[in-house]
Design a protein around this motif. Structure first.
Motif, PDB file in Angstrom:
ATOM      1  N   ASN A   1       0.826  -1.200   0.000  1.00  0.00           N
ATOM      2  CA  ASN A   1       0.000   0.000   0.000  1.00  0.00           C
ATOM      3  C   ASN A   1       0.864   1.255   0.000  1.00  0.00           C
ATOM      4  O   ASN A   1       1.864   1.330   0.722  1.00  0.00           O
ATOM      5  CB  ASN A   1      -0.908  -0.023   1.235  1.00  0.00           C
TER       6      ASN A   1
ATOM      7  N   ILE B   1       0.488   4.227   1.211  1.00  0.00           N
ATOM      8  CA  ILE B   1       0.625   4.903   2.503  1.00  0.00           C
ATOM      9  C   ILE B   1       1.662   4.203   3.360  1.00  0.00           C
ATOM     10  O   ILE B   1       2.534   4.850   3.969  1.00  0.00           O
ATOM     11  CB  ILE B   1      -0.734   4.960   3.224  1.00  0.00           C
TER      12      ILE B   1
ATOM     13  N   THR C   1     -15.547   7.695   0.219  1.00  0.00           N
ATOM     14  CA  THR C   1     -15.268   6.381  -0.364  1.00  0.00           C
ATOM     15  C   THR C   1     -14.484   6.521  -1.660  1.00  0.00           C
ATOM     16  O   THR C   1     -13.539   5.779  -1.923  1.00  0.00           O
ATOM     17  CB  THR C   1     -16.586   5.630  -0.625  1.00  0.00           C
TER      18      THR C   1
ATOM     19  N   GLY D   1     -11.198   9.453  -0.498  1.00  0.00           N
ATOM     20  CA  GLY D   1     -10.557   9.525   0.809  1.00  0.00           C
ATOM     21  C   GLY D   1      -9.145   8.962   0.822  1.00  0.00           C
ATOM     22  O   GLY D   1      -8.233   9.560   1.415  1.00  0.00           O
ATOM     23  N   THR D   2      -8.938   7.820   0.186  1.00  0.00           N
ATOM     24  CA  THR D   2      -7.608   7.217   0.167  1.00  0.00           C
ATOM     25  C   THR D   2      -6.601   8.126  -0.533  1.00  0.00           C
ATOM     26  O   THR D   2      -5.483   8.326  -0.060  1.00  0.00           O
ATOM     27  CB  THR D   2      -7.646   5.843  -0.523  1.00  0.00           C
TER      28      THR D   2
ATOM     29  N   PHE E   1      -5.706  11.040   1.703  1.00  0.00           N
ATOM     30  CA  PHE E   1      -4.807  10.693   2.807  1.00  0.00           C
ATOM     31  C   PHE E   1      -3.394  10.433   2.301  1.00  0.00           C
ATOM     32  O   PHE E   1      -2.414  10.740   2.996  1.00  0.00           O
ATOM     33  CB  PHE E   1      -5.334   9.475   3.565  1.00  0.00           C
ATOM     34  N   ILE E   2      -3.269   9.868   1.110  1.00  0.00           N
ATOM     35  CA  ILE E   2      -1.940   9.689   0.520  1.00  0.00           C
ATOM     36  C   ILE E   2      -1.252  11.045   0.359  1.00  0.00           C
ATOM     37  O   ILE E   2      -0.055  11.187   0.636  1.00  0.00           O
ATOM     38  CB  ILE E   2      -2.037   8.965  -0.839  1.00  0.00           C
TER      39      ILE E   2
ATOM     40  N   SER F   1      -7.687   8.255  -9.358  1.00  0.00           N
ATOM     41  CA  SER F   1      -8.956   8.487  -8.662  1.00  0.00           C
ATOM     42  C   SER F   1     -10.147   8.313  -9.598  1.00  0.00           C
ATOM     43  O   SER F   1     -11.217   7.879  -9.159  1.00  0.00           O
ATOM     44  CB  SER F   1      -8.974   9.893  -8.044  1.00  0.00           C
TER      45      SER F   1
ATOM     46  N   HIS G   1      -2.907   1.720  -8.963  1.00  0.00           N
ATOM     47  CA  HIS G   1      -2.235   3.023  -8.973  1.00  0.00           C
ATOM     48  C   HIS G   1      -0.788   2.925  -9.459  1.00  0.00           C
ATOM     49  O   HIS G   1      -0.346   3.741 -10.278  1.00  0.00           O
ATOM     50  CB  HIS G   1      -2.273   3.636  -7.570  1.00  0.00           C
TER      51      HIS G   1
END
Length: 459
Positions: A22, A24, A310, A313-314, A317-318, A422, A432
């Motif tokens: 991942n 992050i 949803t 959000g990811t 945060f990245i 995205s 990604h």
């Protein structure tokens, strides 16, 4: 130089990302590596990282608000109208479709400076069209990234004016003057190399048909939620109701008040972005217009926020963690040490100087994820060095601009790659790293590396 914390940290980040760790988690581990190699304790490194999270706070918030706005747009049914209008025109024309998307993306930097705001609104509803065309989404990712980068490098309007003024100001700060009009000339060869990379990606690398599963129902659930304004009147609810609502709207070819409200909201979003230069203000304005004019009811706000988070959000945060990672690299002095140590390899060779500067730019920008933020770091050493080895101001501008921009494509933490992902990964079929970062690295960073060197040697 090879054991510099930036070099090792970026290699760790790349290796973990390619291993499908991942992003992050990979950023956090890479930040720890950079901090520990710079002599910081684990606690100090984490403090630097947490302290730097706010550097991309506005960008992260804008991503969430844009996600909410895109959910509202999709729930209105306009996206289905777009699909029905576009599909007959796009069938069987994969290459022209991709080049068209690249051209549209170019407008987002200069003519209509909304940056990545259009991607979560435009791309998800087109995924069904792409699937029917068997269009390789990696080609679409390269087209979007080209449109997010090349225009601001070349054209002094919108974000391009900001980028070129950064180059202008930083060069002047270290004793080398150049006219704004000359920077576009300096960046012409690097941008031309990126155009070559795009053509190769679309016509050669990703020209073959690629199958994706049809995830229309899943997209409907993501976008439409359990209810919408139209469904509330009809009494349908639940996930199945959302899909049924999609079919009902598909049959309704007329324009409703909700459609008009959403179009007004998009126009307001565009105007606010141009006036204030803030995606947060622009997206919030669009959302409020839809609520105030009852394109959506206030009671659905929790549902809409959940859908926006949803979707985006990811990614948001990245961006926050990437800002903290950038803070670790810069605050520990690792970036300055890298740039300084690289100059000792050069001597009096212009060619070697150009190669080293492009390599350093690649490493720094992949880690930081921002070409705008990289230029001030590089210019402090690069401008005096260029003067010492005899580069002209035009060649220096080309090197500083190209070295600052080279790592932006291909970086796991750049909005030039996060933005396309995205939109293309709404249905979970676009990775990604392997489907955005690797293609954009290969087709833009490699040509840009040689384009920057050639520009420095001929200008």
């Amino acid at each position: 130089m090879l054991l510099n914390p930036v070099v090792v940290s970026v290699l760790v980040l790349a290796a973990l990302s390619l291993a499908r760790v991942n992003v992050i988690v990979a950023l956090l581990i890479a930040a720890l590596v950079a901090g520990l190699m710079s002599g910081q304790s684990v606690e100090d490194t984490m403090s630097l990282l947490v302290g730097g999270l706010g550097g991309q706070g506005e960008t992260a918030l804008s991503y969430i608000l844009l996600g909410i706005l895109s959910v509202m747009v999709a729930r209105s049914g306009i996206t289905e109208k777009l699909i029905r209008w576009v599909l007959p025109k796009m069938r069987g024309k994969r290459a022209m479709t991709v080049f068209g998307i690249a051209g549209l993306a170019c407008f987002s930097q200069n003519l209509v400076p909304v940056h990545i705001a259009f991607i979560p609104i435009l791309i998800p509803p087109l995924l069904t069209v792409f699937n029917r065309m068997k269009l390789d989404r990696r080609a679409v990712a390269t087209a979007l990234t080209f449109g997010l980068k090349a225009p601001y490098m070349l054209i002094p309007l919108g974000f391009g004016l900001i980028f070129q003024n950064v180059i202008l100001d930083e060069m002047a700060a270290y004793g080398m003057d150049v006219d704004l009009a000359e920077i576009s000339l300096a960046m012409a060869i690097p941008v031309a190399s990126m155009l070559i990379g795009l053509v190769i990606a679309v016509l050669v690398t990703y020209r073959r048909p690629r199958e994706y599963r049809d995830a229309t129902a899943g997209l409907a659930a993501t976008f439409l939620g359990s209810t919408s304004v139209g469904e509330s009147a009809g009494g349908s609810a639940g996930g199945a109701g959302g899909a049924a609502g999609l079919e009902t709207r598909a049959e309704n070819t007329g324009w409703t008040r909700q459609h008009i409200v959403v179009l007004i909201a998009l126009a307001v979003t565009l105007v606010l972005q141009v006036v204030f230069g803030s995606l947060v203000i622009a997206a919030l304005g669009g959302v409020l217009v839809i609520f105030v004019f009852r394109g959506e009811y206030w009671r659905t706000s929790d549902e809409l926020a959940h859908g926006g988070v949803t979707m985006m959000g990811t990614i948001a945060f990245i961006m926050l963690v990437a800002s903290g990672y950038s803070s670790v690299l810069t605050e520990t002095g690792a970036v300055d040490d890298l740039v300084t140590s690289a100059t000792g390899w050069i001597g009096d060779s212009q060619l070697l100087a150009a190669v080293v500067m492009m390599v350093v730019g690649l490493l720094v920008t992949i880690g930081i994820g921002s070409s705008f933020g990289t230029i001030p770091i590089l210019a402090a050493i690069f401008v005096p060095l260029c003067a010492a080895v005899g580069f002209s101001p035009l060649a220096t501008a080309a090197l500083v601009g190209a070295a600052g921009a080279i790592g932006d494509a291909g970086s796991p933490a750049s909005d030039s790659t996060l933005g396309p992902t995205s939109g293309l990964n709404v249905d979970g079929q676009h990775h990604h790293i392997w489907d955005t970062c690797v293609p954009t690295f290969l087709h833009f960073n490699i040509p840009l590396f040689f384009g920057g060197i050639i520009a420095a040697m001929v200008l």
